[in-house]
Design an enzyme around this catalytic site. Structure first.
Site, PDB file in Angstrom:
ATOM      1  N   TYR A 137       0.945  -1.129  -0.019  1.00 22.04           N
ATOM      2  CA  TYR A 137       0.225   0.104   0.038  1.00 22.04           C
ATOM      3  C   TYR A 137       0.820   1.229  -0.043  1.00 22.04           C
ATOM      4  O   TYR A 137       0.316   2.272   0.560  1.00 22.04           O
ATOM      5  CB  TYR A 137      -0.927  -0.093   1.099  1.00 22.04           C
ATOM      6  CG  TYR A 137      -2.385  -0.911   0.728  1.00 22.04           C
ATOM      7  CD1 TYR A 137      -3.430  -0.009   0.528  1.00 22.04           C
ATOM      8  CD2 TYR A 137      -2.262  -2.061   0.688  1.00 22.04           C
ATOM      9  CE1 TYR A 137      -4.711  -0.747   0.169  1.00 22.04           C
ATOM     10  CE2 TYR A 137      -3.514  -2.947   0.364  1.00 22.04           C
ATOM     11  CZ  TYR A 137      -4.615  -2.148   0.051  1.00 22.04           C
ATOM     12  OH  TYR A 137      -5.722  -2.742   0.064  1.00 22.04           O
ATOM     13  N   GLY A 251     -10.480  -5.902  -4.513  1.00 21.38           N
ATOM     14  CA  GLY A 251      -8.968  -6.179  -5.038  1.00 21.38           C
ATOM     15  C   GLY A 251      -8.191  -7.092  -3.999  1.00 21.38           C
ATOM     16  O   GLY A 251      -7.706  -7.913  -4.299  1.00 21.38           O
ATOM     17  N   ASP A 252      -8.550  -6.680  -2.750  1.00 19.42           N
ATOM     18  CA  ASP A 252      -7.884  -7.452  -1.623  1.00 19.42           C
ATOM     19  C   ASP A 252      -8.615  -8.810  -1.645  1.00 19.42           C
ATOM     20  O   ASP A 252      -7.977  -9.880  -1.468  1.00 19.42           O
ATOM     21  CB  ASP A 252      -8.159  -6.856  -0.459  1.00 19.42           C
ATOM     22  CG  ASP A 252      -7.536  -5.358  -0.299  1.00 19.42           C
ATOM     23  OD1 ASP A 252      -6.237  -5.435  -0.439  1.00 19.42           O
ATOM     24  OD2 ASP A 252      -8.081  -4.511  -0.180  1.00 19.42           O
ATOM     25  N   ARG A 253      -9.841  -9.054  -1.856  1.00 13.53           N
ATOM     26  CA  ARG A 253     -10.513 -10.306  -2.013  1.00 13.53           C
ATOM     27  C   ARG A 253     -10.181 -11.151  -3.179  1.00 13.53           C
ATOM     28  O   ARG A 253      -9.949 -12.392  -3.098  1.00 13.53           O
ATOM     29  CB  ARG A 253     -12.008 -10.168  -2.149  1.00 13.53           C
ATOM     30  CG  ARG A 253     -13.045 -11.384  -2.147  1.00 13.53           C
ATOM     31  CD  ARG A 253     -12.903 -12.298  -0.759  1.00 13.53           C
ATOM     32  NE  ARG A 253     -11.709 -13.274  -0.833  1.00 13.53           N
ATOM     33  CZ  ARG A 253     -11.547 -14.125   0.199  1.00 13.53           C
ATOM     34  NH1 ARG A 253     -12.592 -14.032   1.045  1.00 13.53           N
ATOM     35  NH2 ARG A 253     -10.602 -14.798   0.036  1.00 13.53           N
TER      36      ARG A 253
END
Length: 455
Positions: A137, A251-253
């Site tokens: 990040y 996007g994380d999933r």
């Protein structure tokens, strides 16, 4: 599976309320807060997701010594945290929503990025991982030389997925997949990416520049594009008609599911298909709002739901209709396509209940099937009208249907619904059996006979 998540952890806060008046000193709405939701963000969100999936998760991150970091540790229950010193305040991102409309985001501690300290315990944690995801990040943890060296060594042993950030570190060489979204691809490549051809070209250049095995570009409602060393494959998103109100966390999933699927031994295309379906199901189930009170599946829990079951649950939770159709689908032909297209029109997603190889042999003899269940499932998933495939091993799909509980079961018009055992089964939960017209002159047997006559 034991998965290591490496990256920057943030504190995410959602303030939800209503606004019925303006400030007396400025034309700004006054928000009366009804609900406050807190969750770990960034790499912490990825770790939370994977822990909720039932995996053993090691989060390798950097945390500060402040109230936000203390709260984060409390939110990361069920995750083993190995944290270095952040060297600055914990980044906090607060979203303010009034009457369903996002009106502001307030960031704290997101200014200058101090270089976090990495200790040997953080590096050693990677040795036990069966799969690794780097959730960068842009807060500099992924720049740490000792950590990068350990990740590069691990990439030769286990799959490493790198979720990049435009202001983040360069992905390590030999990453199994780097997963930018479309805006990130534009920034990282520095070139226009209008159309799938341009996306594939830009992704291919980045893959070569980074030395990655593949670049997988997420395309929001259009699914994902897999750019590998030999070919590019577009994976369409299932159930695209679902209404999505908040795309945060998709996007994380995606990256989390891709990592676990690769760690389980699935090939890149199959892993990407699972990741796309998981992202759609995640958003359809409320997105990050559903993680306000995260929980970890106990180690002795039942195996996690398949994509088909998870999708069906999400669709029905939103008030949608789940449609199911079944059969052998051996030598896919136009008649199959017409039936499946008609079935998909009857609801919000279509699950195909597919006879296993063993059940087909019992039903049709030792010469069938002509194609394996893996090939048949892959061909079915290639159809835009099919959202998921579930294989059953019994002679009939009744056991699968009783677990899936679709709203509609579709058969060809050569069947009488009142004579089908599935009809009584569907009616138990308010479902129905619908027949659709058959395409005349199309059958697998006839096609197989014609092919055999070519010899």
């Amino acid at each position: 599976m034991r998965i290591a998540v490496v990256g920057d952890t943030l504190m995410d806060i959602d303030l939800n309320g209503h606004a019925a008046r303006l400030c007396p000193d400025a034309p700004a709405p006054v928000v009366d807060v009804d609900d406050r939701q807190e969750r770990a963000g960034g790499a912490g969100l990825v770790a939370t997701m994977l822990a909720g999936d039932g995996h053993e998760v090691d989060l390798i991150t950097a945390l500060s010594d402040d109230h936000a970091a203390e709260r984060l540790r409390g939110l990361l229950q069920g995750v083993h945290v190995s944290a270095g010193e952040l060297g600055g305040p914990t980044p906090v991102k607060m979203r303010v929503t009034a009457d369903g409309q996002r009106i502001a985001r307030i960031d704290e501690g997101c200014g200058p990025r101090p270089f976090p300290l990495v200790d040997q315990d953080m590096v050693d944690t990677l040795d036990n991982a069966e799969a690794i995801i780097v959730a960068d990040y842009g807060r500099r943890l992924a720049e740490a030389p000792t950590l990068r060296a350990a990740l590069a060594a691990a990439a030769r042993r286990v799959p490493v997925v790198w979720d990049p950030h435009p202001q983040g570190a360069r992905p390590i060489a030999h990453a199994a997949a780097v997963t930018p979204n479309l805006p990130e691809l534009l920034t990282l490549s520095g070139r226009p990416v209008d159309g799938l051809g341009a996306v594939a070209s830009a992704a291919g250049r980045l893959r070569e520049r980074w030395g990655a095995s593949a670049v997988v570009v997420t395309l929001a409602e259009r699914g994902a594009l897999v750019c590998g060393p030999e070919s590019d494959v577009h994976i369409a998103a299932p159930a695209a008609g679902l209404r999505i109100e908040d795309s945060c966390g998709a996007g994380d999933r995606f990256a989390a599911t891709l990592t676990s699927a690769l760690g389980a031994g699935r090939d890149l295309q199959a892993a990407t298909e699972a990741a796309v379906s998981a992202s759609v199901a995640f958003l359809g189930g409320g997105g990050v709002a559903s993680l306000a009170h995260p929980h970890r599946t106990p180690p002795a829990a039942e195996p996690e739901e398949s994509t088909a079951f998870a999708l069906a649950r999400r669709v029905q939770a939103l008030g949608g209709r789940v449609v199911a159709a079944g059969g052998c689908f051996d030598l896919l032909h136009a008649g199959h396509l017409r039936l499946l297209e008609a079935a998909r029109e009857l609801g919000d997603c279509l699950v195909v209940c597919l006879n296993s190889d063993e059940s087909i042999r019992r039903l049709k003899g030792g010469s069938r099937p002509l194609m394996s269940q893996e090939d048949r499932a892959e061909l079915l998933l290639g159809l835009s009208c099919v959202d998921a495939v579930e294989v059953f091993t019994e002679d009939t799909p009744e056991q699968l249907l009783s677990e899936l509980r679709p709203d509609v079961w579709v058969k060809g018009a050569d069947y009488d619904p009142e004579q089908l055992p599935e009809t009584a089964l569907l009616r138990r939960w308010g479902g129905e059996v619908v027949t659709v017209p058959l395409e005349p002159g199309r059958s697998t047997t006839g096609l197989a006979t014609a092919i055999a006559g070519l010899d």
